[in-house]
Design a protein around this motif. Structure first.
Motif, short mmCIF file in Angstrom:
data_model
loop_
_atom_site.label_atom_id
_atom_site.label_comp_id
_atom_site.label_asym_id
_atom_site.label_seq_id
_atom_site.Cartn_x
_atom_site.Cartn_y
_atom_site.Cartn_z
N VAL A 12 2.76 -21.10 14.09
CA VAL A 12 2.17 -20.50 12.89
C VAL A 12 1.23 -19.37 13.27
O VAL A 12 1.22 -18.31 12.64
N ASP A 13 0.45 -19.59 14.32
CA ASP A 13 -0.46 -18.55 14.79
C ASP A 13 0.31 -17.31 15.24
O ASP A 13 -0.10 -16.18 14.95
N ALA A 14 1.41 -17.52 15.95
CA ALA A 14 2.21 -16.39 16.43
C ALA A 14 2.82 -15.61 15.27
O ALA A 14 3.01 -14.39 15.37
N CYS A 15 3.15 -16.30 14.19
CA CYS A 15 3.80 -15.64 13.04
C CYS A 15 2.81 -15.13 12.00
O CYS A 15 3.22 -14.43 11.06
N SER A 16 1.54 -15.50 12.14
CA SER A 16 0.58 -15.21 11.07
C SER A 16 0.45 -13.71 10.79
O SER A 16 0.32 -13.30 9.63
N GLY A 17 0.48 -12.89 11.85
CA GLY A 17 0.38 -11.45 11.64
C GLY A 17 1.54 -10.89 10.85
O GLY A 17 1.37 -10.07 9.95
N TRP A 18 2.75 -11.34 11.17
CA TRP A 18 3.94 -10.87 10.47
C TRP A 18 3.93 -11.34 9.01
O TRP A 18 4.32 -10.59 8.11
N ILE A 19 3.48 -12.59 8.80
CA ILE A 19 3.40 -13.11 7.44
C ILE A 19 2.37 -12.32 6.63
O ILE A 19 2.62 -11.94 5.48
N ALA A 20 1.23 -12.03 7.25
CA ALA A 20 0.16 -11.31 6.55
C ALA A 20 0.61 -9.93 6.11
O ALA A 20 0.42 -9.54 4.95
N VAL A 21 1.23 -9.17 7.02
CA VAL A 21 1.62 -7.80 6.65
C VAL A 21 2.76 -7.81 5.62
O VAL A 21 2.84 -6.91 4.78
N SER A 22 3.62 -8.81 5.66
CA SER A 22 4.68 -8.91 4.66
C SER A 22 4.10 -9.16 3.28
O SER A 22 4.52 -8.56 2.28
N LEU A 23 3.12 -10.05 3.21
CA LEU A 23 2.45 -10.32 1.93
C LEU A 23 1.75 -9.07 1.41
O LEU A 23 1.79 -8.78 0.21
N ILE A 24 1.12 -8.35 2.31
CA ILE A 24 0.43 -7.12 1.90
C ILE A 24 1.42 -6.12 1.31
O ILE A 24 1.16 -5.49 0.28
N GLY A 25 2.57 -5.94 1.98
CA GLY A 25 3.57 -5.01 1.48
C GLY A 25 4.07 -5.39 0.10
O GLY A 25 4.21 -4.53 -0.79
N ILE A 26 4.33 -6.67 -0.13
CA ILE A 26 4.83 -7.12 -1.43
C ILE A 26 3.77 -6.92 -2.51
O ILE A 26 4.05 -6.36 -3.59
N ILE A 27 2.56 -7.37 -2.23
CA ILE A 27 1.49 -7.27 -3.23
C ILE A 27 1.18 -5.82 -3.56
O ILE A 27 1.02 -5.44 -4.73
N MET A 28 1.16 -4.96 -2.53
CA MET A 28 0.82 -3.56 -2.76
C MET A 28 1.88 -2.87 -3.60
O MET A 28 1.56 -2.02 -4.43
N ALA A 29 3.14 -3.23 -3.43
CA ALA A 29 4.20 -2.63 -4.25
C ALA A 29 4.00 -2.99 -5.72
O ALA A 29 4.15 -2.14 -6.60
N PHE A 30 3.66 -4.24 -5.99
CA PHE A 30 3.41 -4.65 -7.37
C PHE A 30 2.20 -3.92 -7.95
O PHE A 30 2.23 -3.48 -9.10
N VAL A 31 1.15 -3.80 -7.15
CA VAL A 31 -0.04 -3.08 -7.61
C VAL A 31 0.30 -1.62 -7.90
O VAL A 31 -0.12 -1.05 -8.92
N ALA A 32 1.07 -0.99 -7.01
CA ALA A 32 1.43 0.42 -7.18
C ALA A 32 2.25 0.64 -8.44
O ALA A 32 2.00 1.59 -9.20
N VAL A 33 3.22 -0.22 -8.68
CA VAL A 33 4.06 -0.09 -9.89
C VAL A 33 3.21 -0.28 -11.14
O VAL A 33 3.36 0.46 -12.13
N SER A 34 2.28 -1.23 -11.11
CA SER A 34 1.41 -1.46 -12.26
C SER A 34 0.56 -0.22 -12.56
O SER A 34 0.42 0.18 -13.72
N ILE A 35 0.02 0.37 -11.50
CA ILE A 35 -0.80 1.57 -11.70
C ILE A 35 0.05 2.73 -12.20
O ILE A 35 -0.35 3.47 -13.12
N ASP A 36 1.24 2.92 -11.62
CA ASP A 36 2.12 4.01 -12.04
C ASP A 36 2.48 3.90 -13.52
O ASP A 36 2.45 4.88 -14.27
N MET A 37 2.86 2.69 -13.94
CA MET A 37 3.24 2.48 -15.34
C MET A 37 2.05 2.69 -16.26
O MET A 37 2.18 3.26 -17.35
N SER A 38 0.88 2.25 -15.83
CA SER A 38 -0.32 2.43 -16.65
C SER A 38 -0.67 3.90 -16.79
O SER A 38 -1.04 4.37 -17.88
N VAL A 39 -0.57 4.65 -15.67
CA VAL A 39 -0.86 6.08 -15.72
C VAL A 39 0.09 6.78 -16.69
O VAL A 39 -0.34 7.62 -17.51
N ALA A 40 1.38 6.48 -16.60
CA ALA A 40 2.36 7.13 -17.47
C ALA A 40 2.08 6.83 -18.94
O ALA A 40 2.18 7.72 -19.81
#
Length: 749
Positions: free
Chosen positions: A76-104
């Motif tokens: 788990v320790d060896a995979c934690s970095g890969w899991i963390a960055v994957s979660l960041i990528g997914i969450i950030m995409a959702f945040v970005a789409v929410s902001i884009d739609m709100s701006v429009a």
């Protein structure tokens, strides 16, 4: 949750109850009013070397255990970095789409509303209506007449600007500072971190959700600490402020703020993993990956995001971080494609297909675009600084950032709305300017370029749009709203490129708009490889990578000839954020003949307060340690520590947090008069702080070239250097990173 502290003892990683031992965060830095005064004391630093060793201790302790549970924990320790960055990528995409739609949606209110659903954007309304088979007239304009349209447009823009600036005001934070008048009478802090904020004075004020956030992220990733800059509260304020700021129509973009928002997401995710929560150096590795996800989500440019993080933001970027950054950026792009915010099923934001190739005679035009972009980029930073110094010192504006936003919106609206080219949002302007009229003839740009009457009014609109865009960008950058420079620079370059293309009729003028956009961004941001990749990822035109390379390099060379600082470097200097750029530092030192480490040694009075001569029994009275800790607090040297010598020869170093922790936690049990052991073997019942002493401090001689000190601080990421006398080896000085930065700042003058 605040960022992690790297100052847990290396030799005692856990207490008797198995809990991790963490001394307080080094956030209580500020101006000192007694003795020597140091700049940047609102910031503390981390020590990358210390963090590396600390993680090695943690890794060894984890892998000394055996059994099924231990094996699972290790995997788990060896995979934690890969899991963390994957979660960041997914969450950030959702945040970005929410902001884009709100701006429009919010930006569309300046023009009208959707009769079917007032909460959707103009583009979404037309798509929804089209599917129903109804004419897109359902998007109802507020008025059919020019002046009412203009008034409503300005009214909504002003309202959005006030909301954005008002939200930004909630992010105002005063960094804690050290002041002798606020000191604890005993000269040392309490273990409760909240008491530190009450005890210390106030330092620099920051609007944490204002601007792009890139200068501050660079400062954090270089090893400095800006307390609470990446908190969840700042994420929310930045996102809301960015929506309304972009919706105003001012010359700003959300792409820069996306990087700050992604870093905030990165902190929230990283703090869920003990491996990163407890180690400031490892924690910053995750932030590096998050920054790439921010740009990938903004532009749909995953490779460009990785290169941007490497080229422009990160200082510490080993191969492992590169791989994880690559994964984070890729996951963000995959999620973005699945969410399909543009309705095309693609992540390409400005997809083009010119169908023709450039010829050798066009190289001259690409060079002209590069020179023009460099001229603007080189003069922009100076013009923006002069504007800010003049306008923000006007009695009516000074100290009223919301009022400043109001005036800039009025000027921007007056410049943009009359021009059919610049009336749309920035992203739409770029799409319209990059269009290939050979395949798409129903746009306003193509209809005008198809005319045979000279088109001088159309050319005048392009010229007016270019000048207006560059002027409005100059007065907008630095407002107290979330704002980036990327889209405004692309718009200005695209306008100028399309204008130049009117006299080069052998290929589509959209090609010159595309190349001009990259050239102007290169001039202001001084990006090279990452920008070239971003441009062909944005447009899908890999064939035009060579014209981009030509224009970007020429733009950078031209801009550097005028001013060495990019817009982000200037912002860092103006805001007073510390940052050690080794390449820039070495260039400064080259102009100083025979610069040695002797030039950055502290005064003898300071060294006397930072040095303890340890007797041969390796013990010193507890009150002596408290007196020296009080010296550190009084001078605001919270990045420093106490140097330990015997007969003038360096024997060790104990950092301020470790010393304070040891005195606070163990001192009560032994009393005030007990001697403290710092070296040697410990007898039962002794007051021992030897585990907190670094017996292998990094040293350098006083006659060493200054380049040595710059490289050691920059490449190793250390917080301090002990300076010894050449030949004798006696201690003559103790230098922290901030002292080197002060010396380099003096060379700039």
């Amino acid at each position: 949750m605040s960022e992690p502290n790297e100052h847990t003892s290396l030799l005692i990683p856990h207490d008797e109850e198995g809990q991790s031992v963490r001394s307080r965060e080094e956030v209580e830095l500020g101006h000192t009013s007694i003795g020597e005064r140091l700049s940047y004391n609102d910031y503390s630093t981390i020590d990358w070397l210390h963090c590396l060793v600390k993680d090695s201790y943690r890794f060894r302790a984890l892998h000394l255990r055996h059994g099924t549970r231990a094996s699972i924990n290790q995997h788990v320790d060896a995979c934690s970095g890969w899991i963390a960055v994957s979660l960041i990528g997914i969450i950030m995409a959702f945040v970005a789409v929410s902001i884009d739609m709100s701006v429009a949606t919010v930006a569309g209110l300046k023009y009208g509303y959707c009769a079917g659903n007032p909460l959707v954007s103009r583009e979404a309304c037309c798509e929804y209506v089209h599917k129903e088979g109804i004419n897109c007239d359902r998007f109802t304009l507020w008025s059919d007449r020019y002046w009412p349209q203009f008034g409503i447009y300005v009214g909504w823009a002003v309202l959005f600007g006030i909301i954005s600036s008002g939200v930004t005001m909630f992010s105002k934070t005063v960094l804690p500072a050290v002041g002798p008048e606020a000191k604890n009478p005993n000269g040392y802090s309490h273990s409760n971190s909240n008491s530190n904020y009450n005890r210390y004075g106030q330092g620099k004020s920051l609007y944490m959700s204002a601007g792009s956030g890139i200068p501050e992220i660079k400062t954090i990733l270089s090893g400095f600490v800006i307390p609470h800059y990446l908190d969840f509260r700042i994420l929310v304020l930045k996102a809301i402020g960015a929506v309304f700021a972009v919706a105003t129509g001012m010359s700003l973009g959300k792409e820069g703020p996306f990087i700050h928002i992604a870093a905030c997401v990165g902190q929230q995710v990283a703090n869920r993993f003990e491996k990163y929560r407890e180690n400031a150096g490892k924690w910053r590795e995750i932030l590096s990956a998050a920054c790439a996800a921010g740009l990938s989500s903004a532009f749909g440019a995953p490779i460009g995001g990785v290169l941007f993080a490497y080229e422009e933001i990160c200082v510490h970027f080993p191969r492992k971080v590169l791989w994880r950054t690559f994964l984070c950026s890729m996951v963000a792009a995959i999620t973005l494609k699945a969410l399909n915010p543009h309705g095309t099923g693609k992540v390409i934001l400005f997809e083009t297909n010119y169908g023709t190739s450039y010829r050798p005679e066009h190289y001259f035009t690409f060079i002209i675009l590069g020179i023009s972009g460099g001229l603007w980029g080189g003069t922009f930073t100076m013009a923006n600084l002069l504007w800010a110094r003049w306008f923000r010192n006007i009695r009516l504006i000074k100290g009223r950032p919301v009022l400043e936003v109001f005036f800039v919106i009025m000027v921007t609206a007056a410049l943009q709305f009359p021009n059919p080219v610049t009336r749309a949002p920035g992203v739409e302007i770029i799409k319209n300017l990059l269009v290939n009229c050979a395949t798409k003839k129903d746009t306003w740009v193509c209809r005008n370029e198809a005319r045979t009457d000279g088109r001088w009014d159309y050319i005048a609109w392009l010229a007016y749009g270019t000048l207006g865009q560059l002027a409005s960008t100059t007065i907008t950058f630095g407002l107290k709203v979330p704002a980036g420079i990327i889209i405004p620079a692309l718009v200005g370059g695209a306008l100028f490129g399309r204008l130049v293309g009117q006299w080069v009729t052998t290929i589509s003028p959209g090609i010159f708009a595309m190349v001009g956009a990259g050239a102007f961004l290169a001039g202001v941001g001084r990006m090279t490889i990452s920008l070239c990749v971003i441009m062909f990822e944005l447009t899908g035109e890999l064939e035009y990578s060579l014209p981009h390379m030509i224009a970007i390099l020429v733009a950078k060379w031209t801009a550097d000839a005028i001013s060495k600082e990019s817009v982000y470097d200037l912002a860092q200097s103006v805001l007073g954020h510390p940052f050690l750029d080794t390449e820039h530092a070495l260039r400064l030192i080259q102009h100083e003949p025979s610069a040695t480490v002797q030039a950055i040694l502290p005064p003898a009075s300071t060294m006397a307060e930072l040095t303890i001569e340890v007797p041969s029994n390796n013990k010193v009275p507890q009150k002596v340690l408290k007196e020296h800790l009080n010296y550190l607090h009084r001078r605001g040297l919270m990045d420093g520590g106490i140097v330990l010598t015997q007969k003038g020869v360096l024997q060790g170093y104990i950092a301020e947090p470790e010393l304070e922790y040891g005195l606070n936690e163990f001192g009560k049990a032994f009393g005030e008069d007990k001697e403290v052991r710092l070296f040697g073997d410990v007898d039962e019942g002794e007051y021992d702080l030897s585990n907190f002493v670094d017996r292998t401090p990094i040293t350098i001689t006083n006659t060493a070239p200054m380049e040595y000190a710059v490289e050691i601080f920059g490449k190793l990421g250390i917080r301090y250097l002990c300076v010894t006398e050449e030949g004798s080896g006696r201690l003559v000085g103790f230098v922290i990173k901030k002292r080197l930065l002060i010396y380099l700042d003096g060379l700039k003058d």
